[in-house]
Design a protein around this motif. Structure first.
Motif, PDB file in Angstrom:
ATOM      1  N   ARG A   1       0.821  -1.199   0.000  1.00 55.24           N
ATOM      2  CA  ARG A   1       0.000   0.000   0.000  1.00 55.24           C
ATOM      3  C   ARG A   1       0.865   1.263   0.000  1.00 55.24           C
ATOM      4  O   ARG A   1       0.514   2.272  -0.624  1.00 55.24           O
ATOM      5  N   LEU A   2       1.979   1.212   0.696  1.00 57.53           N
ATOM      6  CA  LEU A   2       2.906   2.334   0.706  1.00 57.53           C
ATOM      7  C   LEU A   2       3.496   2.554  -0.685  1.00 57.53           C
ATOM      8  O   LEU A   2       3.655   3.691  -1.140  1.00 57.53           O
TER       9      LEU A   2
ATOM     10  N   PHE B   1      -2.130   6.786   1.426  1.00 57.75           N
ATOM     11  CA  PHE B   1      -1.653   5.633   2.187  1.00 57.75           C
ATOM     12  C   PHE B   1      -2.666   5.246   3.269  1.00 57.75           C
ATOM     13  O   PHE B   1      -2.988   4.068   3.447  1.00 57.75           O
ATOM     14  N   ALA B   2      -3.187   6.248   3.981  1.00 51.96           N
ATOM     15  CA  ALA B   2      -4.184   5.979   5.023  1.00 51.96           C
ATOM     16  C   ALA B   2      -5.427   5.333   4.420  1.00 51.96           C
ATOM     17  O   ALA B   2      -5.988   4.380   4.983  1.00 51.96           O
ATOM     18  N   GLY B   3      -5.867   5.833   3.265  1.00 49.80           N
ATOM     19  CA  GLY B   3      -7.030   5.254   2.615  1.00 49.80           C
ATOM     20  C   GLY B   3      -6.780   3.841   2.115  1.00 49.80           C
ATOM     21  O   GLY B   3      -7.651   2.964   2.209  1.00 49.80           O
ATOM     22  N   LEU B   4      -5.590   3.595   1.585  1.00 50.53           N
ATOM     23  CA  LEU B   4      -5.252   2.278   1.054  1.00 50.53           C
ATOM     24  C   LEU B   4      -5.189   1.220   2.156  1.00 50.53           C
ATOM     25  O   LEU B   4      -5.474   0.038   1.921  1.00 50.53           O
ATOM     26  N   LEU B   5      -4.808   1.631   3.367  1.00 49.51           N
ATOM     27  CA  LEU B   5      -4.753   0.688   4.480  1.00 49.51           C
ATOM     28  C   LEU B   5      -6.129   0.117   4.812  1.00 49.51           C
ATOM     29  O   LEU B   5      -6.243  -0.974   5.365  1.00 49.51           O
ATOM     30  N   ALA B   6      -7.175   0.868   4.479  1.00 51.45           N
ATOM     31  CA  ALA B   6      -8.537   0.417   4.782  1.00 51.45           C
ATOM     32  C   ALA B   6      -9.129  -0.445   3.672  1.00 51.45           C
ATOM     33  O   ALA B   6     -10.230  -0.968   3.827  1.00 51.45           O
TER      34      ALA B   6
END
Length: 373
Positions: A162-163, A237-242
Motif C-alpha cells: 500500500r505504501l 496511504f491511510a485510505g489504502l490501508l482500509a
C-alpha cells in the motif's frame, strides 16, 4: 572562605518554593541566628526544580508561553517589549544561583533593527516559532526512525504494498513517477488511439479507481499525480490501508498501466508475459495503412491479407493501389473479408517483413523472447 574560593552561594530558606518540611537535610544559621540556610544544596535543588516545573505548568495553563531560563541567567528586560497575554506576551522564569525565583510576565522580544515607525508593525507581526531541536538532532531522529520503519516493513508486506501504491500515485522525493503522455506524431494517430477499445477500457477502469480513492483526476487526467505532494501521499496511504488487497492490486494495475512507457522494452516484456489477444483490442485501420510508404512491405502485408496470388498479381502496382486492396479485404468490400488479421507489427513478440531493413522496436527487443519462453 569556601564560598569565596568556589563561587557558590548560600541558599536561604526563604527562597524555597516548596514546604520546608519536605526538605530532610540540615539547616544552618548565621552567627547571630537571624537567617537560616539549606546545608544540602543538591537536596534543595531537587525539590526547588519540581516546584519550578509546577509553576511553569500553572502559567502555561493560564495561556502563557513559558520559558525557564538557565540557572544563573538574568532576564534581559531591555531586549523585550511589555506586551499583554492577549497580544502574544510571554512569561519568563528567572532562577538565580541563590535559589530565588522571579517571574517576568508580559514580555515579547523586540526587533532591534526596527526603527520607531516600524515598531508598531513588529508588535502586530506573528513571531517565528523557535526550533525545539538542533538540525543535527532532528537528522539523528529522522535516520533512526527511518531505520526502524524500514526494518519493520520487511515483516509487513501488505503495508509495504500500500505504501508503494501511494508512492506511485503521488510520488515522493525519491520516487519520480508520471503517466506516459502518449504523444502522437500525427493527429490521426492520436484520434485512432483515443477511440480504440483498449484506451476506452483503461479510461473506464481509471474512473472507477478514482471513485474508489475519492480522488479527482490529476493535471494529466490520470490517477497518477506525479507532483510529490507529501500530504496527498500520506492521505492515500491511510485510505489504502482500509482497502482489501484485491482493491489495492486493482489500483496498482491502473497506475502501472498509466506509467508504462510507450515504445519501451518493458512494454514489450509485459506483452510477452501477458500474451494479449490483439484482435480484442485492435484491428488494422486506414490510419496505419496511410503511414506505410514502402512498396515492398505493403506487398508483403497484402500477401498475408489476401494471399500470395493477389500480392504477386499487384507487385508492380503503386502502394496506394495495394493498400486499397488491403482495405477492401479487411472490410469485405468486393473481396473476401479477412477477419481477425493481425500483422507481424502487432504480434507479441513483434515481427517485421523485410529482414534487410531495421525496425527500432524489433532491434530493441532482441533477446527478450528467451527471457519469457
Amino acid at each position: 572562605m569556601k564560598q569565596w574560593l568556589f563561587g557558590t552561594e548560600q541558599i536561604a530558606t526563604t527562597a524555597a518554593l516548596f514546604p520546608q518540611e519536605a526538605y530532610k537535610g540540615d539547616i544552618v544559621t548565621d552567627l547571630f541566628g537571624d537567617a537560616s540556610y539549606f546545608a544540602d544544596a543538591a537536596a534543595f535543588w531537587a525539590l526547588q526544580n519540581v516546584a519550578i516545573a509546577s509553576l511553569r505548568d500553572d502559567l502555561a495553563a493560564k495561556g502563557w508561553k513559558v520559558t525557564v531560563l538557565d540557572r544563573g541567567a538574568r532576564f534581559p528586560s531591555w531586549r523585550y517589549d511589555e506586551v499583554p497575554l492577549e497580544e502574544g506576551g510571554e512569561a519568563f522564569i528567572e532562577v538565580r544561583n541563590n535559589g530565588e525565583v522571579e517571574i517576568h510576565e508580559g514580555y515579547r522580544a523586540y526587533a532591534e533593527t526596527c526603527g520607531p515607525a516600524e515598531a508598531e508593525e513588529v508588535d502586530r507581526a506573528p513571531q517565528a516559532a523557535r526550533a525545539e531541536l538542533t538540525k543535527a538532532a532532528e537528522n539523528y531522529l529522522a535516520l533512526h526512525r527511518h531505520a526502524i520503519v524500514r526494518a519493520e516493513l520487511l515483516a509487513h508486506p501488505g503495508i509495504a504494498l500500500r505504501l508503494a501504491a501511494a508512492h506511485m500515485i503521488a510520488s515522493s522525493p525519491l520516487w519520480s513517477v508520471k503517466p506516459d503522455p502518449q504523444r502522437a506524431d500525427k493527429e490521426t494517430t492520436s484520434q485512432s488511439v483515443a477511440s480504440s477499445p483498449a484506451q476506452s477500457a483503461l479510461d473506464t477502469e481509471r474512473h472507477a479507481v478514482l471513485e474508489l480513492l475519492q480522488l479527482e483526476k490529476s493535471y494529466y487526467g490520470t490517477v497518477t499525480r506525479g507532483n510529490g505532494d507529501p500530504f496527498t501521499a500520506a492521505s492515500l496511504f491511510a485510505g489504502l490501508l482500509a482497502l482489501p488487497e484485491e482493491a489495492v492490486l486493482r489500483i496498482l494495475a491502473v497506475v502501472m498501466a498509466e506509467t508504462l512507457a510507450a515504445g519501451s522494452i518493458l512494454t514489450e516484456a509485459a506483452g510477452l508475459a501477458i500474451k494479449p489477444d490483439v484482435t480484442r483490442w485492435w484491428k488494422l485501420d486506414g490510419v496505419f495503412l496511410d503511414l506505410l510508404n514502402d512498396r515492398a512491405e505493403i506487398n508483403a502485408l497484402l500477401s498475408e491479407v489476401a494471399g500470395k496470388a493477389v500480392a504477386d498479381a499487384n507487385v508492380s502496382e503503386p502502394g496506394k493501389v495495394q493498400k486499397k486492396i488491403i482495405h477492401d479485404c479487411l472490410n469485405g468490400e468486393g473481396r473476401e473479408r479477412a477477419d481477425g488479421f493481425v500483422p507481424r507489427y502487432m504480434s507479441f513478440p513483434i515481427g517485421h517483413y523485410d529482414p534487410n531493413k531495421t525496425l527500432e522496436i524489433v532491434s530493441a527487443s532482441e533477446g527478450l523472447n528467451a527471457l519469457f519462453t
